[in-house]
Design an enzyme around this catalytic site. Structure first.
Site, mmCIF file in Angstrom:
data_model
loop_
_atom_site.group_PDB
_atom_site.id
_atom_site.type_symbol
_atom_site.label_atom_id
_atom_site.label_comp_id
_atom_site.label_asym_id
_atom_site.label_seq_id
_atom_site.Cartn_x
_atom_site.Cartn_y
_atom_site.Cartn_z
ATOM 1 C CG LEU A 78 -2.122 0.901 1.296
ATOM 2 C CD1 LEU A 78 -3.045 0.623 0.117
ATOM 3 C CD2 LEU A 78 -2.860 0.693 2.602
ATOM 4 C CG ASP A 79 1.079 3.798 -3.503
ATOM 5 O OD1 ASP A 79 1.885 2.886 -3.724
ATOM 6 O OD2 ASP A 79 0.366 4.320 -4.379
ATOM 7 N N PRO A 80 2.735 4.699 0.602
ATOM 8 C CG PRO A 80 5.018 5.187 0.833
ATOM 9 C CD PRO A 80 4.005 4.675 -0.153
ATOM 10 C CB ALA A 82 -2.661 4.562 0.192
#
Length: 320
Positions: free
Chosen positions: A46-48, A50
């Site tokens: 999961l993107d930072p 997000a």
């Protein structure tokens, strides 16, 4: 003899509600250290920037990670119209502007084009490898990165809110879908440009927000606090873990006898009674995989069911 792994043999899932501006790898490392666990991994980066569901597997639960990763994922996200960035989110530099602002009717009219099997070109700033290098590393070094388009699955795409400059969506997607690229492509189809300003993952495979705990609930401290050795509390982590087999709760399960469990743990097949094999298969036909073999509700092995024969693929070690 091989070197003995450090840490305790902890097994199970911790479904983290990942905070904003915190990396997935950083989250796994912190929780593994806090738990004193030998082994840990996550089921889908999961993107930072997000937030939301980041399933973290400890010990034997890591054997179920591929099946969780292959499950459907649900997102809620906000698109900002009129500005494109290098990263397709708020982290990147602005590359283009547009005065075009789509209305609700215009947005809803194009959503069917982005539902079902869709060809998508991943963002340049992604973890996909190009000649052994991560695409985002090449992009940060100033190299031009154009990744090949690939087919993705979007089961559902719903417009929740539509303002002048922003719109809020929900989506259920298959493996490998980039929400940032989805917003980029929707914006282009609408004759403008856009990027993601907020992204929350609300489900991964069988895990939802109902399963999730925050970093503070798991450790007693917010993610922004640097932890010290004296902050460790293994009992606290143990209290928020859910079972190893929960990663496969969406898949068929086959209760087996102690004798079959013994055979499986030695790499041998089990033969199910025809009635049980039919019940396990349900409406599916032919061979099915995975099937979780259980003894008294505890996972024994991840299996493939061929006819009546239950063949172990990955066997869970008995806890000491």
């Amino acid at each position: 003899m091989g070197r003995r792994k450090k840490g305790r043999k902890l097994s199970g899932w911790l479904v983290l509600d990942k905070p904003y501006d915190f990396g997935s790898t950083e989250a796994v490392s912190r929780l593994r250290w806090f738990a004193g666990a030998q082994k840990a991994g996550h089921a889908g980066t999961l993107d930072p920037l997000a937030t939301g569901i980041l399933p973290i597997a400890f010990g034997e639960a890591t054997k179920t990670v591929p099946y969780v990763q292959d499950g459907r994922k649900a997102y809620r996200f906000t698109a900002r119209w009129g500005i494109a960035t290098t990263t397709d989110d708020t982290e990147g530099d602005i590359t283009r502007r547009s005065d075009v602002r789509p209305d609700r009717a215009g947005i809803e009219a194009v959503l069917p084009e982005f539902t079902g099997t869709v060809s998508q070109r991943p963002p340049a700033f992604s973890a996909i490898k190009v000649d052994g290098e991560r695409a985002y590393d090449l992009a940060r070094d100033g190299e031009k990165v154009v990744l090949e388009a690939r087919d993705i699955e979007v089961d559902r795409l719903t417009l929740l809110e539509a303002g002048e400059d922003e719109a809020v969506f929900e989506a259920v997607t298959g493996k490998g879908t980039y929400v940032r690229a989805l917003v980029r492509d929707i914006a282009e189809r609408l004759g403008t440009c856009g990027h993601v300003t907020a992204l929350r993952r609300t489900a991964v495979g069988p895990f939802t927000e109902d399963d999730a705990v925050t970093m503070e609930e798991a450790t007693g401290h917010p993610a922004s606090i640097k932890l010290a050795p004296e902050d460790r509390d293994e009992a606290r982590i143990d209290s928020v873990l859910i079972g190893t087999g929960e990663g496969l709760r969406e898949h068929p399960q086959a209760p087996i006898t102690p004798q079959d469990a013994f055979r499986m743990r030695h790499g041998q097949d089990a033969v199910l009674p025809p009635v049980q094999a039919k019940a396990v298969r349900g409406e599916q036909s032919g061979d099915i995989e995975p099937v979780l073999a259980t003894l008294d509700g505890e996972p024994v092995a991840i299996c493939r069911l061929e006819g009546l024969r239950l063949q172990p693929i990955k066997v869970f070690q008995l806890e000491a």
